[in-house]
Scaffold this motif. Structure first.
Motif, PDB file in Angstrom:
ATOM      1  N   ALA A  79       0.852  -1.193   0.000  1.00 20.87           N
ATOM      2  CA  ALA A  79       0.000   0.000   0.000  1.00 20.87           C
ATOM      3  C   ALA A  79       0.884   1.238   0.000  1.00 20.87           C
ATOM      4  O   ALA A  79       1.757   1.383   0.847  1.00 20.87           O
ATOM      5  N   SER A  80       0.630   2.118  -0.951  1.00 22.50           N
ATOM      6  CA  SER A  80       1.364   3.374  -1.002  1.00 22.50           C
ATOM      7  C   SER A  80       0.386   4.517  -1.202  1.00 22.50           C
ATOM      8  O   SER A  80      -0.810   4.305  -1.391  1.00 22.50           O
ATOM      9  N   VAL A  81       0.877   5.690  -1.182  1.00 18.61           N
ATOM     10  CA  VAL A  81       0.212   7.000  -1.242  1.00 18.61           C
ATOM     11  C   VAL A  81      -1.326   6.942  -1.329  1.00 18.61           C
ATOM     12  O   VAL A  81      -1.898   6.806  -2.390  1.00 18.61           O
ATOM     13  N   GLU A  82      -1.962   6.997  -0.165  1.00 16.04           N
ATOM     14  CA  GLU A  82      -3.415   7.144   0.001  1.00 16.04           C
ATOM     15  C   GLU A  82      -4.227   5.906  -0.353  1.00 16.04           C
ATOM     16  O   GLU A  82      -5.464   5.934  -0.264  1.00 16.04           O
ATOM     17  N   SER A  83      -3.597   4.832  -0.776  1.00 16.67           N
ATOM     18  CA  SER A  83      -4.378   3.656  -1.187  1.00 16.67           C
ATOM     19  C   SER A  83      -5.104   3.040  -0.003  1.00 16.67           C
ATOM     20  O   SER A  83      -4.692   3.154   1.152  1.00 16.67           O
ATOM     21  N   LYS A  96       7.512 -11.043   5.183  1.00 10.42           N
ATOM     22  CA  LYS A  96       6.696  -9.830   5.254  1.00 10.42           C
ATOM     23  C   LYS A  96       5.552  -9.902   4.254  1.00 10.42           C
ATOM     24  O   LYS A  96       5.766  -9.944   3.036  1.00 10.42           O
ATOM     25  N   THR A  97       4.334  -9.917   4.760  1.00 13.60           N
ATOM     26  CA  THR A  97       3.162 -10.003   3.887  1.00 13.60           C
ATOM     27  C   THR A  97       2.768  -8.641   3.358  1.00 13.60           C
ATOM     28  O   THR A  97       2.603  -8.450   2.148  1.00 13.60           O
ATOM     29  N   PHE A  98       2.605  -7.675   4.254  1.00 18.50           N
ATOM     30  CA  PHE A  98       2.143  -6.340   3.871  1.00 18.50           C
ATOM     31  C   PHE A  98       3.289  -5.347   3.952  1.00 18.50           C
ATOM     32  O   PHE A  98       3.990  -5.262   4.964  1.00 18.50           O
ATOM     33  N   GLU A  99       3.454  -4.576   2.888  1.00 22.82           N
ATOM     34  CA  GLU A  99       4.470  -3.538   2.824  1.00 22.82           C
ATOM     35  C   GLU A  99       3.792  -2.177   2.676  1.00 22.82           C
ATOM     36  O   GLU A  99       2.713  -2.080   2.079  1.00 22.82           O
ATOM     37  N   TYR A 100       4.424  -1.156   3.227  1.00 26.43           N
ATOM     38  CA  TYR A 100       3.893   0.207   3.142  1.00 26.43           C
ATOM     39  C   TYR A 100       4.987   1.124   2.618  1.00 26.43           C
ATOM     40  O   TYR A 100       6.051   1.221   3.214  1.00 26.43           O
ATOM     41  N   TYR A 101       4.729   1.779   1.487  1.00 22.64           N
ATOM     42  CA  TYR A 101       5.676   2.747   0.940  1.00 22.64           C
ATOM     43  C   TYR A 101       5.084   4.147   1.085  1.00 22.64           C
ATOM     44  O   TYR A 101       3.906   4.368   0.804  1.00 22.64           O
ATOM     45  N   THR A 102       5.929   5.073   1.497  1.00 27.50           N
ATOM     46  CA  THR A 102       5.502   6.459   1.672  1.00 27.50           C
ATOM     47  C   THR A 102       5.911   7.270   0.448  1.00 27.50           C
ATOM     48  O   THR A 102       7.081   7.270   0.054  1.00 27.50           O
ATOM     49  N   GLU A 103       4.938   7.932  -0.152  1.00 30.39           N
ATOM     50  CA  GLU A 103       5.177   8.767  -1.331  1.00 30.39           C
ATOM     51  C   GLU A 103       4.322  10.021  -1.229  1.00 30.39           C
ATOM     52  O   GLU A 103       3.311  10.044  -0.535  1.00 30.39           O
ATOM     53  N   LYS A 104       4.700  11.042  -1.974  1.00 28.69           N
ATOM     54  CA  LYS A 104       4.003  12.326  -1.905  1.00 28.69           C
ATOM     55  C   LYS A 104       3.186  12.551  -3.164  1.00 28.69           C
ATOM     56  O   LYS A 104       3.726  12.558  -4.286  1.00 28.69           O
ATOM     57  N   ALA A 105       1.886  12.692  -2.992  1.00 22.96           N
ATOM     58  CA  ALA A 105       1.026  13.028  -4.119  1.00 22.96           C
ATOM     59  C   ALA A 105       1.407  14.400  -4.664  1.00 22.96           C
ATOM     60  O   ALA A 105       1.842  15.293  -3.928  1.00 22.96           O
ATOM     61  N   ALA A 106       1.236  14.575  -5.955  1.00 21.22           N
ATOM     62  CA  ALA A 106       1.699  15.802  -6.613  1.00 21.22           C
ATOM     63  C   ALA A 106       1.010  17.060  -6.094  1.00 21.22           C
ATOM     64  O   ALA A 106       1.577  18.156  -6.186  1.00 21.22           O
ATOM     65  N   ASP A 107      -0.198  16.930  -5.553  1.00 19.44           N
ATOM     66  CA  ASP A 107      -0.946  18.117  -5.120  1.00 19.44           C
ATOM     67  C   ASP A 107      -0.913  18.308  -3.607  1.00 19.44           C
ATOM     68  O   ASP A 107      -1.667  19.121  -3.076  1.00 19.44           O
ATOM     69  N   LEU A 108      -0.067  17.548  -2.899  1.00 16.21           N
ATOM     70  CA  LEU A 108       0.018  17.665  -1.445  1.00 16.21           C
ATOM     71  C   LEU A 108       1.458  17.908  -1.013  1.00 16.21           C
ATOM     72  O   LEU A 108       2.406  17.520  -1.712  1.00 16.21           O
ATOM     73  N   GLU A 109       1.621  18.506   0.137  1.00 12.69           N
ATOM     74  CA  GLU A 109       2.956  18.793   0.668  1.00 12.69           C
ATOM     75  C   GLU A 109       3.523  17.615   1.445  1.00 12.69           C
ATOM     76  O   GLU A 109       4.730  17.409   1.486  1.00 12.69           O
ATOM     77  N   ALA A 157       4.132  13.674   2.435  1.00 12.03           N
ATOM     78  CA  ALA A 157       4.163  12.311   1.913  1.00 12.03           C
ATOM     79  C   ALA A 157       3.296  11.406   2.775  1.00 12.03           C
ATOM     80  O   ALA A 157       3.227  11.563   3.993  1.00 12.03           O
ATOM     81  N   LYS A 158       2.624  10.459   2.130  1.00 11.94           N
ATOM     82  CA  LYS A 158       1.725   9.556   2.851  1.00 11.94           C
ATOM     83  C   LYS A 158       1.920   8.117   2.390  1.00 11.94           C
ATOM     84  O   LYS A 158       2.319   7.859   1.248  1.00 11.94           O
ATOM     85  N   THR A 159       1.590   7.208   3.277  1.00 10.62           N
ATOM     86  CA  THR A 159       1.547   5.800   2.916  1.00 10.62           C
ATOM     87  C   THR A 159       0.111   5.437   2.542  1.00 10.62           C
ATOM     88  O   THR A 159      -0.767   6.293   2.446  1.00 10.62           O
ATOM     89  N   GLY A 160      -0.123   4.159   2.320  1.00  9.98           N
ATOM     90  CA  GLY A 160      -1.481   3.676   2.115  1.00  9.98           C
ATOM     91  C   GLY A 160      -1.928   2.904   3.347  1.00  9.98           C
ATOM     92  O   GLY A 160      -1.231   2.848   4.367  1.00  9.98           O
ATOM     93  N   PHE A 161      -3.098   2.287   3.242  1.00  8.39           N
ATOM     94  CA  PHE A 161      -3.696   1.619   4.390  1.00  8.39           C
ATOM     95  C   PHE A 161      -4.184   0.237   3.980  1.00  8.39           C
ATOM     96  O   PHE A 161      -4.722   0.054   2.888  1.00  8.39           O
ATOM     97  N   ILE A 162      -3.992  -0.722   4.872  1.00  8.86           N
ATOM     98  CA  ILE A 162      -4.464  -2.085   4.650  1.00  8.86           C
ATOM     99  C   ILE A 162      -5.281  -2.514   5.859  1.00  8.86           C
ATOM    100  O   ILE A 162      -4.843  -2.346   6.997  1.00  8.86           O
ATOM    101  N   ARG A 163      -6.460  -3.039   5.574  1.00 13.69           N
ATOM    102  CA  ARG A 163      -7.288  -3.634   6.627  1.00 13.69           C
ATOM    103  C   ARG A 163      -7.375  -5.126   6.354  1.00 13.69           C
ATOM    104  O   ARG A 163      -7.845  -5.547   5.288  1.00 13.69           O
ATOM    105  N   SER A 164      -6.895  -5.922   7.292  1.00  9.71           N
ATOM    106  CA  SER A 164      -6.882  -7.375   7.142  1.00  9.71           C
ATOM    107  C   SER A 164      -7.947  -7.981   8.040  1.00  9.71           C
ATOM    108  O   SER A 164      -7.909  -7.814   9.263  1.00  9.71           O
ATOM    109  N   VAL A 218      -1.108   2.998  11.711  1.00  9.70           N
ATOM    110  CA  VAL A 218      -1.843   2.852  10.454  1.00  9.70           C
ATOM    111  C   VAL A 218      -3.285   2.508  10.789  1.00  9.70           C
ATOM    112  O   VAL A 218      -3.564   1.478  11.383  1.00  9.70           O
ATOM    113  N   GLY A 219      -4.193   3.386  10.425  1.00  9.23           N
ATOM    114  CA  GLY A 219      -5.571   3.238  10.878  1.00  9.23           C
ATOM    115  C   GLY A 219      -6.417   2.396   9.948  1.00  9.23           C
ATOM    116  O   GLY A 219      -6.687   2.792   8.816  1.00  9.23           O
ATOM    117  N   GLU A 220      -6.837   1.241  10.438  1.00 16.45           N
ATOM    118  CA  GLU A 220      -7.718   0.401   9.628  1.00 16.45           C
ATOM    119  C   GLU A 220      -9.039   1.095   9.342  1.00 16.45           C
ATOM    120  O   GLU A 220      -9.706   0.810   8.344  1.00 16.45           O
TER     121      GLU A 220
END
Length: 331
Positions: free
Chosen positions: A225-229, A245-258, A260-267, A284-286
């Motif tokens: 999960a990366s940027v806002e996903s 490692k099952t779930f990975e989180y990458y932090t990236e910055k959306a072009a219109d935001l200052e 950087a954010k990761t994504g979110f996974i609810r298992s 990381v908020g489910e």
């Protein structure tokens, strides 16, 4: 005993139309068009798959031949097409399918193997394509992705597919600059990811529902999960090999935001085997992840088990099944 979905979609030729579970459920493919018969394994010309896919009318494409179609360039699929491989064994190689600015596509019971060249995917869905169902396909060994969904393509279901012998399996959301990919919605269910290295899938921006998939022996991670996903992982089987490692989180910055954010996974209800580790990050908020019931009313899921694992190994990917009957067939 595992209860797979789609018990009646092979009862007649066009019973697939509108029957997908999940976000791709509205896809009718070539329901309202003639049946087009592929009579040659040639890359182009009369009776070829390419000729049928380029026609700007609804078509239900079936095959009168089995064998390998070597594509010299991407095969572009126009709107309102079903590519129905039931009854034959068709393998696409060389290049892959391109779903560009099209809608209502069903791709069923094909094999994809050995795609070569820069940026060559098995099935490339971009840009602005929607209402797509990919069912019972086997995909392996492409130079880029097996299925890539990017550039504001949405409302897609991938079901009962088999993925193997590959690195970057499935990318959803192109890169952090493509903020329009916030619209992406994909359902992936009853698929078998067999020893593929990563991206089962990797997601930027979009909403993805994973259920009753079997992912084993990955090389880096299973799901990223990366940027806002938002990824809702429900009743899947994750069986680790050397990498745990099952779930990975990458932090990236959306072009219109200052920021950087990761994504979110609810298992929920996932089964982790052979030391597979969810690796959920602290904070990381489910609750930030969508629930599928807000988008579609029903889907076929069951608790993960050895029975489900065994069935998926048999029933995912290309199947030796008869082509259902159609009253009128014209070329």
């Amino acid at each position: 005993m595992a209860s797979l979905p789609y018990a009646n979609v092979d009862s007649s030729l066009r019973a697939l139309a509108g029957r997908a579970e999940g976000f791709g459920r509205f896809s009718v493919g070539g329901l309202n068009g003639a049946v087009y018969c592929v009579t040659t394994l040639a890359d182009d010309g009369p009776g070829s798959l390419r000729e049928g896919c380029r026609r700007k009318v609804p078509l239900w494409i079936v095959f009168e031949v089995s064998g390998v179609i070597c594509l010299s360039s991407y095969l572009s699929v126009s709107s309102y097409k079903t590519i129905d491989g039931r009854g034959q064994r068709i393998k696409l190689t060389g290049k892959g399918l391109r779903l560009k600015e099209c809608e209502h596509i069903i791709i069923c019971n094909l094999e994809f193997e050995g795609g070569r060249g820069h940026d060559v995917d098995g099935i490339q869905i971009k840009p602005n394509s929607k209402h797509i169902w990919i069912d019972r396909c086997s995909l392996r060994d492409y130079d880029d992705g097996l299925i890539d969904i990017t550039r504001q393509s949405t409302d897609i279901t991938i079901s009962r597919c088999y993925f193997t012998k590959h690195d970057k399996t499935m990318l959803i959301g192109a890169d952090p600059s493509h903020i329009g990919d916030r619209c992406i919605r994909v359902t992936i269910h009853h698929c078998f990811f067999d020893g593929t290295r990563q991206r089962h899938p990797r997601v930027r921006f979009g909403k993805v529902h994973l259920y009753n998939n079997y992912t084993r022996n990955w090389g880096i991670y299973a799901v990223c999960a990366s940027v806002e996903s938002q990824i809702y992982s429900e009743s899947n089987i994750y069986e680790a090999g050397q990498k745990k490692k099952t779930f990975e989180y990458y932090t990236e910055k959306a072009a219109d935001l200052e920021e950087a954010k990761t994504g979110f996974i609810r298992s929920e209800g996932d089964l982790f085997l052979n030391g597979a580790q969810a690796g959920l990050l602290t904070g990381v908020g489910e609750e930030r992840v969508f629930h599928p019931s807000k988008f579609y009313p029903t889907w076929t899921t069951e608790a993960p088990s050895d029975s489900l694992k065994n069935v998926l190994q048999i029933c995912a990917g290309w199947q030796s099944i008869c082509r259902p009957a159609e009253q009128t067939v014209i070329s």
